[in-house]
Design an enzyme around this catalytic site. Structure first.
Site, PDB file in Angstrom:
ATOM      1  N   HIS A 298     118.987 -29.253 -10.039  1.00 28.88           N
ATOM      2  CA  HIS A 298     119.566 -29.913 -11.202  1.00 28.88           C
ATOM      3  C   HIS A 298     118.496 -30.418 -12.160  1.00 28.88           C
ATOM      4  O   HIS A 298     117.492 -30.978 -11.760  1.00 28.88           O
ATOM      5  CB  HIS A 298     120.570 -31.000 -10.821  1.00 28.88           C
ATOM      6  CG  HIS A 298     120.027 -32.183 -10.071  1.00 28.88           C
ATOM      7  ND1 HIS A 298     119.523 -33.277 -10.710  1.00 28.88           N
ATOM      8  CD2 HIS A 298     119.943 -32.444  -8.748  1.00 28.88           C
ATOM      9  CE1 HIS A 298     119.164 -34.178  -9.796  1.00 28.88           C
ATOM     10  NE2 HIS A 298     119.388 -33.693  -8.599  1.00 28.88           N
ATOM     11  N   ASP A 310     113.272 -35.209  -7.635  1.00 27.59           N
ATOM     12  CA  ASP A 310     114.737 -35.174  -7.768  1.00 27.59           C
ATOM     13  C   ASP A 310     115.126 -34.997  -9.229  1.00 27.59           C
ATOM     14  O   ASP A 310     115.257 -35.968  -9.951  1.00 27.59           O
ATOM     15  CB  ASP A 310     115.328 -36.452  -7.191  1.00 27.59           C
ATOM     16  CG  ASP A 310     116.849 -36.433  -7.145  1.00 27.59           C
ATOM     17  OD1 ASP A 310     117.429 -35.350  -7.309  1.00 27.59           O
ATOM     18  OD2 ASP A 310     117.442 -37.503  -6.955  1.00 27.59           O
ATOM     19  N   GLU A 344     124.040 -33.455 -12.126  1.00 29.59           N
ATOM     20  CA  GLU A 344     124.320 -33.659 -10.702  1.00 29.59           C
ATOM     21  C   GLU A 344     124.459 -35.147 -10.415  1.00 29.59           C
ATOM     22  O   GLU A 344     125.322 -35.578  -9.654  1.00 29.59           O
ATOM     23  CB  GLU A 344     123.191 -33.058  -9.856  1.00 29.59           C
ATOM     24  CG  GLU A 344     123.490 -33.011  -8.360  1.00 29.59           C
ATOM     25  CD  GLU A 344     123.053 -34.257  -7.601  1.00 29.59           C
ATOM     26  OE1 GLU A 344     123.387 -34.364  -6.421  1.00 29.59           O
ATOM     27  OE2 GLU A 344     122.393 -35.129  -8.171  1.00 29.59           O
ATOM     28  N   GLU A 345     123.611 -35.946 -11.054  1.00 26.24           N
ATOM     29  CA  GLU A 345     123.516 -37.360 -10.667  1.00 26.24           C
ATOM     30  C   GLU A 345     124.750 -38.175 -11.033  1.00 26.24           C
ATOM     31  O   GLU A 345     125.064 -39.146 -10.376  1.00 26.24           O
ATOM     32  CB  GLU A 345     122.263 -37.992 -11.298  1.00 26.24           C
ATOM     33  CG  GLU A 345     120.946 -37.381 -10.830  1.00 26.24           C
ATOM     34  CD  GLU A 345     120.608 -37.700  -9.380  1.00 26.24           C
ATOM     35  OE1 GLU A 345     121.433 -38.334  -8.704  1.00 26.24           O
ATOM     36  OE2 GLU A 345     119.522 -37.293  -8.938  1.00 26.24           O
ATOM     37  N   ASP A 372     117.564 -29.399  -3.486  1.00 25.41           N
ATOM     38  CA  ASP A 372     117.696 -30.770  -4.016  1.00 25.41           C
ATOM     39  C   ASP A 372     117.372 -31.787  -2.924  1.00 25.41           C
ATOM     40  O   ASP A 372     118.105 -32.736  -2.707  1.00 25.41           O
ATOM     41  CB  ASP A 372     119.117 -30.981  -4.559  1.00 25.41           C
ATOM     42  CG  ASP A 372     119.253 -32.305  -5.315  1.00 25.41           C
ATOM     43  OD1 ASP A 372     118.213 -32.921  -5.630  1.00 25.41           O
ATOM     44  OD2 ASP A 372     120.386 -32.725  -5.574  1.00 25.41           O
ATOM     45  N   HIS A 442     114.954 -41.784  -7.143  1.00 23.00           N
ATOM     46  CA  HIS A 442     115.680 -42.604  -8.130  1.00 23.00           C
ATOM     47  C   HIS A 442     114.878 -43.823  -8.605  1.00 23.00           C
ATOM     48  O   HIS A 442     115.459 -44.815  -9.027  1.00 23.00           O
ATOM     49  CB  HIS A 442     117.029 -43.088  -7.570  1.00 23.00           C
ATOM     50  CG  HIS A 442     117.997 -41.974  -7.283  1.00 23.00           C
ATOM     51  ND1 HIS A 442     119.293 -42.206  -6.867  1.00 23.00           N
ATOM     52  CD2 HIS A 442     117.871 -40.629  -7.350  1.00 23.00           C
ATOM     53  CE1 HIS A 442     119.917 -41.051  -6.694  1.00 23.00           C
ATOM     54  NE2 HIS A 442     119.061 -40.075  -6.976  1.00 23.00           N
TER      55      HIS A 442
HETATM   56 ZN    ZN Z   1     119.063 -34.688  -6.794  1.00 30.46          ZN
END
Ligand code: ZN
Length: 475
Positions: A298, A310, A344-345, A372, A442
């Protein structure tokens, strides 16, 4: 002369075969069976060339550098739009076929000004700043912020027992990721409910805000964001992640002093739907162009770092896999396609749009290879929707054994390929060593320098090898 004994006497192919048989005997993977070597041997030369070129060029990290140069790519942001254009350009530059964008409507949420939080009125420390960040999807505090006493809980059961006692307070969810879980993803999964549902569970009992311990094994001052959702029919209250060091301090003060208040000020906003896109490019199959081997990651990320692990990494290895196949002049019989998924998030809209897009008419996806799980060193593979598919995928394990891959376990798949897997594609994923993944996940630490170029390339080489062989052989 006496014939030498032992493995030194074996020819290289014999040694390989013996190694494969031994590995099969030792491996728990159901996919392993004697005779794997012969099927795989047809592709030995291609696999060696893919590996040599990948390790020599380390092209994946350059793709990652270009993607992360767009900055943090929060769904619906200008940076995400720039990344779409970068992805499209990268595909055109490497000469992929049918490079195009597929439109996706996403929801745009913005963080607003930097959040402020502090412990106030501590008998021993007075006022102490806390490192916090709004959780994705959260509403803002009132303009001047809010100040309220804090109640710490370790579970939703504990929260329910307290019931009305949390009314007018900030509920502080402080259950850490379980360090005894060997699988870091399982430890994350075991604590993520606090982040996703905490605000609404606290609001049911009249709380005014939720503070959630960041989901990481590390104890440091970096808050980790991530998606939260509001339950239907429950008052919406602001929700923030607090760094693990901040959470430990707050918890110790609560134990020592009994009552501690926190001031929290943040201004995120829901900006509504905006247009965005999945980026699609492929090497069109020479014989069976409508049969697709899909690779993807993503393109969107959270906004605190630049989403290198990520999931810039997943996009980069997918692109690099296609580059290797193309640069080596390998001509896949079926189509090998890379998709850089959007959003995606914030809920996986890109994956859902992809699966039902008009462009899918007449296509059949054989394999869906989503990456991912961070750009770390691969440990194994996971995939196969059933025992037969797993056995078929396992036939090619010999080709990636030089990269340390000896097993194919159950699983694979992911949020983005979920819808296409439900339509019949067989999932297959590289499983990297994820022990350090949640250190950066994140957070502001998820940047290009956190990714090892060679570890990333190992993933790309494995994907390229499998994508090419599956394009030739099917599943
Ligand atoms: Zn991810």
């Amino acid at each position: 002369m006496r014939k030498p004994s032992g493995s030194a006497a074996l020819t290289r192919p014999m040694a390989r075969l013996l190694g494969a048989v031994l590995a099969c005997a030792l491996a728990s993977a159901p996919a392993c069976s004697p005779g794997n070597g012969s099927a795989a041997s047809r592709y030995r030369d291609a696999a060696d060339r893919i590996r040599d070129m990948g390790l020599r060029d380390e092209g994946a990290i350059e793709f990652l550098r270009r993607i992360t140069a767009a900055g943090p790519r929060l769904t619906g942001s200008a940076e995400a739009a720039a990344a779409v254009e970068i992805g499209r350009r990268l595909m055109l530059e490497m000469g992929l076929d049918r490079v195009h964008l597929e439109l996706v409507t996403v929801n745009r949420w913005t963080r607003g000004p930097k959040e402020e939080a502090r412990i106030v009125g501590s008998a021993s420390l007075g006022t102490v700043p806390l490192a916090v960040c709004a959780l994705g999807g959260s509403i803002a505090t009132p303009d001047g912020g809010l100040t309220a006493p804090v109640v710490e809980v370790g579970s939703f059961e504990e929260l329910d027992r307290l019931g009305p006692a949390v009314s007018g307070r900030i509920v502080f969810f402080n259950r850490p990721m379980d360090r005894t879980r060997l699988d870091a993803f399982a430890a994350y999964g075991g604590a993520a409910d606090q982040r996703v549902r905490g605000a609404s569970e606290a609001a049911r009992h009249g709380a005014v805000a939720a503070l959630v311990r960041s989901l990481t094994f590390r104890v440091d001052d970096h808050p980790h964001t991530g998606l939260m959702t509001y339950a239907e029919g429950v008052a919406r209250i602001p929700a923030a992640a607090v760094s693990t060091a901040g959470a430990d301090l707050l918890s110790s003060l609560l134990k020592k002093e009994g009552a501690v208040s926190v001031h929290l000020k943040m201004g995120p906003r829901d900006e509504g739907p905006v247009p965005s896109a999945n980026v699609v490019g492929e090497i069109t199959g020479t014989d069976l162009p409508g049969e697709i081997i899909l690779l993807g990651g993503h393109l969107d990320s959270w906004d605190l770092g630049t989403g290198a692990h990520d999931d810039g990494a997943g996009c980069a290895v997918s692109l690099e896999a296609l580059r290797l196949i193309k640069a080596l002049g390998l001509r896949p019989r079926r189509t090998v396609r890379a998709v850089l998924f959007m959003d995606e998030e914030f809920g996986g809209t890109g994956g859902r749009f992809y699966a039902r897009a008009a462009e899918r008419t007449g296509e059949r996806h054989l394999a869906a290879m989503e990456s991912d799980r961070g750009g770390f060193l691969p440990l194994g593979l996971a995939g196969g929707s059933d025992a037969r598919a797993a056995r078929r995928l396992g036939r090619w394990l010999d080709l990636v054994r030089p990269l340390g891959i000896d097993s194919l376990g159950p699983g694979g798949g992911g949020v983005d390929v979920g819808p296409i897997v439900r339509q019949g594609a067989v999932p297959l994923s590289v499983i990297p060593d994820a022990q350090a993944y949640f250190d950066v996940h994140h957070s502001a630490l998820d940047v290009l320098s956190a990714v090892g170029p060679r570890e990333l390339e190992f993933q790309a080489v494995i994907l390229a090898t499998y994508a090419y062989v599956l394009a030739q052989e099917g599943i």
